[in-house]
Design an enzyme around this catalytic site. Structure first.
Site, mmCIF file in Angstrom:
data_model
loop_
_atom_site.group_PDB
_atom_site.id
_atom_site.type_symbol
_atom_site.label_atom_id
_atom_site.label_comp_id
_atom_site.label_asym_id
_atom_site.label_seq_id
_atom_site.Cartn_x
_atom_site.Cartn_y
_atom_site.Cartn_z
ATOM 1 N N GLU A 69 -9.991 -4.128 4.622
ATOM 2 C CA GLU A 69 -9.640 -3.105 3.484
ATOM 3 C C GLU A 69 -8.178 -3.475 2.638
ATOM 4 O O GLU A 69 -8.318 -3.140 1.491
ATOM 5 C CB GLU A 69 -9.234 -1.707 4.445
ATOM 6 C CG GLU A 69 -10.455 -0.971 4.988
ATOM 7 C CD GLU A 69 -11.350 -0.488 3.991
ATOM 8 O OE1 GLU A 69 -11.101 0.053 2.823
ATOM 9 O OE2 GLU A 69 -12.670 -0.770 4.042
ATOM 10 N N TYR A 101 0.749 -4.607 13.340
ATOM 11 C CA TYR A 101 -0.161 -3.669 12.604
ATOM 12 C C TYR A 101 -1.518 -3.303 13.552
ATOM 13 O O TYR A 101 -1.720 -3.891 14.647
ATOM 14 C CB TYR A 101 -1.090 -4.893 11.460
ATOM 15 C CG TYR A 101 -1.969 -4.107 10.918
ATOM 16 C CD1 TYR A 101 -1.494 -3.002 9.834
ATOM 17 C CD2 TYR A 101 -3.424 -4.402 10.698
ATOM 18 C CE1 TYR A 101 -2.210 -2.334 9.017
ATOM 19 C CE2 TYR A 101 -4.212 -3.932 9.791
ATOM 20 C CZ TYR A 101 -3.666 -2.717 8.824
ATOM 21 O OH TYR A 101 -4.692 -2.068 8.088
ATOM 22 N N ASP A 160 -6.075 -6.879 6.643
ATOM 23 C CA ASP A 160 -7.382 -6.533 7.189
ATOM 24 C C ASP A 160 -8.342 -6.443 5.917
ATOM 25 O O ASP A 160 -8.020 -6.722 4.849
ATOM 26 C CB ASP A 160 -7.414 -5.202 7.995
ATOM 27 C CG ASP A 160 -7.100 -3.951 7.274
ATOM 28 O OD1 ASP A 160 -6.799 -4.072 5.930
ATOM 29 O OD2 ASP A 160 -6.843 -3.056 7.996
ATOM 30 N N ARG A 176 -4.357 -1.768 13.184
ATOM 31 C CA ARG A 176 -5.783 -1.924 13.156
ATOM 32 C C ARG A 176 -6.271 -3.120 13.575
ATOM 33 O O ARG A 176 -6.439 -4.076 12.574
ATOM 34 C CB ARG A 176 -6.279 -1.408 11.555
ATOM 35 C CG ARG A 176 -6.107 -0.004 11.504
ATOM 36 C CD ARG A 176 -6.462 0.368 10.067
ATOM 37 N NE ARG A 176 -6.364 1.873 9.828
ATOM 38 C CZ ARG A 176 -5.473 2.387 9.231
ATOM 39 N NH1 ARG A 176 -4.470 1.538 9.121
ATOM 40 N NH2 ARG A 176 -5.246 3.667 9.302
ATOM 41 N N ASP A 236 -2.407 -4.645 3.276
ATOM 42 C CA ASP A 236 -2.375 -4.853 4.713
ATOM 43 C C ASP A 236 -3.362 -5.778 5.153
ATOM 44 O O ASP A 236 -4.275 -6.441 4.177
ATOM 45 C CB ASP A 236 -3.005 -3.453 5.372
ATOM 46 C CG ASP A 236 -1.945 -2.147 5.386
ATOM 47 O OD1 ASP A 236 -0.972 -2.652 5.387
ATOM 48 O OD2 ASP A 236 -2.609 -1.056 5.561
ATOM 49 N N HIS A 289 -6.439 -11.224 13.997
ATOM 50 C CA HIS A 289 -5.064 -10.659 14.105
ATOM 51 C C HIS A 289 -4.453 -10.654 15.498
ATOM 52 O O HIS A 289 -5.270 -10.426 16.503
ATOM 53 C CB HIS A 289 -5.132 -9.122 13.568
ATOM 54 C CG HIS A 289 -5.789 -9.127 12.084
ATOM 55 N ND1 HIS A 289 -6.682 -8.111 11.856
ATOM 56 C CD2 HIS A 289 -5.331 -9.947 11.082
ATOM 57 C CE1 HIS A 289 -6.854 -8.303 10.674
ATOM 58 N NE2 HIS A 289 -6.113 -9.301 10.003
ATOM 59 N N GLU A 313 0.845 -1.123 0.025
ATOM 60 C CA GLU A 313 -0.107 0.070 -0.033
ATOM 61 C C GLU A 313 0.939 1.205 0.025
ATOM 62 O O GLU A 313 0.545 2.107 -0.581
ATOM 63 C CB GLU A 313 -0.833 -0.063 1.134
ATOM 64 C CG GLU A 313 -2.247 -0.822 1.172
ATOM 65 C CD GLU A 313 -2.938 -0.842 2.079
ATOM 66 O OE1 GLU A 313 -3.336 0.237 2.704
ATOM 67 O OE2 GLU A 313 -3.680 -1.998 2.533
#
Length: 885
Positions: free
Chosen positions: A84, A303, A82, A305, A80, A350, A7
């Protein structure tokens, strides 16, 4: 050669080093396409077909990726870990398929929870396919947010002028803030008394004990309601003898909490560091992506989030070793600690947020970090290591005391705690959010030696009067905590939701507390009355749970959308018959404490104080709601819908208040109240000069001197000793300022406008001028921060200009988004802003004109007129333009 897509460009550079020359790592710069803000982006009658749009900056990035893939052996999608991130990989893959550059090349998805060499290489060794259910959950969420926002917002624009927008999660979060404000307004304070005695042991040690029972009755919190009762009990204790009935020392263990999740990190950073949610996430992003440690870029945290609270086995082992080395054997518990989350709808796919290496102590890395990064990393490291430490051992002592006054008896209690072994508290101690601690919580002070059956000496009896207080307003931290408890929103959305409420001016933040503004309360009251279901906490949480079940492959995402749209569209259609008078009647009732506050004289707050016969009511104008009289146009009384407006009315500003005459013109100065709040007026008629009261100035504090100073702004201070030209001070759109020969300089406070002298004014202007000189008489702002070099050469800096902070590269200036902290801007964010603004320095008028045209097109596409037809989203005949798909 293999192509790897991540990203951010910062990650791309680091990961390319880890993987070596056999890989080419490229950045997508986040999402590469999105739903355009126009009708037809989601078509319910075509089974929720979605039309995606690729902006110009993303077009170039996708072209670069496609060109690289053409000559590659394979593609790794490493966005990433997740929902998104999975969606970005899906978008990139879909666009590459449409460009037909993949052929039979293998495509794999890899995820890593930390930017370290081991984590990246381990992930590359265990690739997988794109997680289809996770993508489905993203598509469902994106469609829902579009359908709610793009169909409900036009209803607000038509029925409630001045309202900006509504959203699936945003509106429910706003309701929480508004409900708390209404609770505060309804609150009735009650008197109560606390009684305590200062006593001494036979050894002369003093301590305090609190009265807990009298007259054979147990005293609950706030049981003593009046001063008479308090005085009677105080008299009883003053004449009593005191004996210790019992002393009980009870050992208590306090266990550490789990490592941070996104929400608990945001809460702790707010309480301990004073960071808002956006700032916390910006700093954490940098720690995750990596910083230069001894010539190597290393990700310092996992990470950020996540709602998981567990750590990987190797991380637990690392934490336990670090505990032993840093604190000693006694601080290592016999067995590792394992945690499970209590948050509603949590997904623990996660890890929690933790250091990537517990041996990198805050002391070791501090010199490589800026101040914010160092403070946040220390918080994460301490919480992470504390989660694997031994329990704190506390001895809690309770002393029961009997007071006897001629046969009248009362009981007192003293409580104290002593930490016998600090355990995890040696690393991390929670700082409780303001409002979490009750006013009657026992203090954990240490008690002296006290023995059963011994007689105590009375030194003093205290009776203190108190009044109950309303519940505290939410802070960002406590609102996030409440949203998490209710299952509203997800960890990755909290910061963005709060920012939207602020950007829409639905809430403001004062002393870290969220205060709903009039337009926010209007929107909430409207939705609660006419779209009740869609701002209910349980309904929103249930929808979040369905989205999570989609990501787990348990529900069909299209069916969830069908069920939602059927009821929601019917509700939208029903509002077509809704008359504005119906809306106003409902809002007058729902917002009575705000719109019609009680008057000191006890008169009807809805009776117009100007004409005496009209009824006050909410009115809707082009710029929003205000309060007006039913006898309009005969009575033209109006005031703004705000606390300030209500105070002005209560202060008697319904009629002009004379403040004296202006000695220079002879015209009367009057204090008045209008739709936009209290103001000063000089003279009468349409040519009369008017000046609104500055923020923080109250109508009752305005006298002739203040009114005269305000109405005569700008104020001439004197001629500049070098140029001979006048220096003046005034109040503008951006606050108090100095003006000299076309150059503006900000002043620190409103008071400076009226008090600053010539010498200080010259100094302020010189300080502004020393930051640089530019054309048209204005100084070029000095750099606040240098972020690094642009890939095409040249430094990228952050500067503070006349119209706010911006990013500069060569001749390209890109304004920062509203609310963005200039000190928190990262190089990646700056590169993205510069790319969107113009791409290359000196790009010329042609590109500028093209950019303006594109901006104008985008603005036109988002006009309320086009969006004001909810039903259009359901028409099969609607054709959406598909760009870049």
């Amino acid at each position: 050669m293999n192509v790897v897509v991540v990203e951010s460009p910062a990650k791309a550079k680091t990961i390319n080093k880890y993987l070596g020359p056999g890989y080419k790592v490229l950045a997508s710069f986040g999402h590469v396409r999105d739903l355009p803000a126009k009708d037809g982006s989601v078509l319910p009658d075509q089974d929720f077909e979605m039309s995606w749009e690729v902006n110009s900056a993303s077009q170039k990035r996708i072209k670069d990726i496609a060109d690289a893939v053409k000559g590659s052996d394979g593609l790794f999608l490493a966005t990433d870990p997740d929902r998104e991130g999975e969606a970005i990989s899906w978008h990139v893959l879909d666009l590459l398929k449409k460009r037909r550059v993949l052929g039979d090349k293998p495509v794999k998805r890899v995820v890593f929870n930390a930017i370290t060499k081991k984590a990246v290489l381990d992930a590359m060794a265990a690739p997988r396919d794109i997680d289809a259910p996770l993508v489905d959950a993203y598509l469902a969420r994106r469609a829902l947010d579009y359908l709610v926002g793009f169909n409900l917002s036009p209803v607000l624009w038509r029925k409630l002028p001045g309202a900006r927008s509504a959203g699936r999660v945003q509106s429910v979060a706003l309701r929480l803030v508004c409900d708390r404000e209404a609770e505060i307004e309804r609150f009735v304070s009650e008197e109560y008394w606390n009684i305590s005695a200062l006593l001494s042991t036979p050894r002369g040690d003093q301590f305090e004990a609190r009265l807990v029972s009298a007259d054979g009755k147990r005293l609950q919190n706030r049981s003593i309601k009046t001063g008479d009762d308090a005085h009677r009990l105080k008299t009883l204790l003053e004449g009593a003898s005191y004996v210790v009935e019992s002393v009980e020392a009870k050992p208590v263990k306090r266990n550490p909490g789990p490592p941070f999740t996104t929400s608990t990190l945001q809460q702790a950073a707010s309480s301990n560091l004073g960071f808002n949610a956006s700032r916390t996430m910006q700093v954490a992003q940098k720690l995750y992506e990596g910083v230069d440690i001894g010539g190597e870029t290393v990700g310092l945290i996992t990470y950020m989030r996540t709602d998981g609270v567990q750590m990987a086995p190797e991380a637990i082992d690392g934490a336990r070793r670090a505990v032993q080395e840093q604190f000693g054997d006694r601080y290592v518990p016999e067995k590792p600690r394992f945690y499970s989350t209590k948050a509603k709808n949590a997904q623990e796919a996660h890890e929690a947020i933790r250091p990537t290496d517990f041996n990198r102590t805050p002391e070791k890395v501090r010199r490589h970090l800026d101040a914010d990064q160092a403070r946040l990393y220390e918080l994460i490291w301490k919480r992470g290591i504390a989660s694997q430490m031994a329990s704190a051992e506390i001895e809690r002592t309770t002393v029961e005391i009997l007071a006897d006054s001629k046969g009248e008896k009362a009981d007192l209690r003293a409580v104290g705690s002593v930490i016998r072994f600090d355990g995890f508290l040696g690393a991390y101690m929670d700082q409780r959010e303001e409002g979490d601690k009750g006013e009657d919580d026992d203090e954990d002070g240490r008690l002296p030696e006290i023995n059963a059956r011994e007689t105590l000496e009375k030194n003093k009896v205290n009776a203190s009067q108190h009044f109950t207080e309303p519940p505290p307003r939410y802070s960002e931290a406590s609102l996030i905590k409440k949203m998490e408890e209710l299952g509203i929103g997800r960890p990755s959305t909290y910061a963005a939701t709060l920012k939207t409420l602020s950007d829409r001016e639905y809430v403001t933040t004062e002393k870290r507390k969220l205060i709903p503004q009039a337009k926010g309360r209007l929107v909430t009251a409207f939705l609660e009355n006419f779209f009740t279901k869609y701002v209910e906490y349980d309904f929103t949480a249930d929808l979040e749970e369905k989205l999570d079940r989609i990501s787990a492959g348990e529900l069909d995402w299209k069916q969830v959308l069908r069920d939602f749209w059927q009821d929601f569209f019917a509700q939208i259609e029903d509002t077509k018959e809704l008359r504005v008078t119906n809306v106003l009647d409902a809002l007058n009732e729902a917002l009575a404490p705000l719109v019609f506050p009680k008057r000191e004289d006890g008169s009807d707050p809805r009776t117009c104080q100007v004409c005496g016969t009209g009824k006050l009511s909410l009115k809707l104008g082009k710029y929003g709601a205000f309060v007006g009289c039913s006898n309009y146009p005969e009575c033209n009384f109006t005031r703004q819908l705000s606390q300030e407006g209500a105070e002005a009315e209560a202060s008697g500003l319904n009629e002009p208040k004379s403040l004296g005459a202006d000695p220079h013109t002879g015209e009367d100065l009057t204090l008045r109240s209008g739709r936009f709040g209290p103001y000063i007026q000089r003279g009468e008629g349409k040519d009369a000069k008017r000046s609104s009261l500055p923020k923080g100035w109250k109508p009752e504090d305005i006298d002739h001197e203040k009114a005269l100073g305000l109405i005569n702004l700008p104020r001439d201070i004197g001629k500049h000793p070098e140029s001979g030209k006048m220096i003046s001070a005034g109040l503008g759109r951006y606050g108090p300022f100095l003006l000299h020969d076309g150059t503006y300089a900000n002043l620190e406070s409103i008071e400076d406008v009226f008090t600053i002298g010539l010498n200080r004014a010259v100094t302020v202007l010189a300080e502004k001028q020393s930051k640089g000189t530019g054309g048209r008489g204005r100084g070029t702002p000095a750099a606040l921060k240098t972020l690094g070099d642009h890939p095409d050469g040249g430094a990228i800096t952050v500067r503070d200009g006349r119209y706010g902070p911006y990013v500069n590269w060569g001749k390209v200036n890109a304004t920062l988004p509203k609310g963005k902290d200039p000190q928190a801007v990262t190089l990646d964010e700056a590169l993205a802003l510069i790319a969107e603004k113009g791409g290359k320095a000196g790009s010329g008028k042609a590109e500028t004109t093209k950019a303006k045209a594109a901006a104008g097109t985008k603005k036109t596409a988002a006009k309320p007129k086009a969006a004001a037809k909810p039903k259009a989203a359901a028409k099969t005949a609607t054709k959406a333009k598909k760009t870049g798909t």
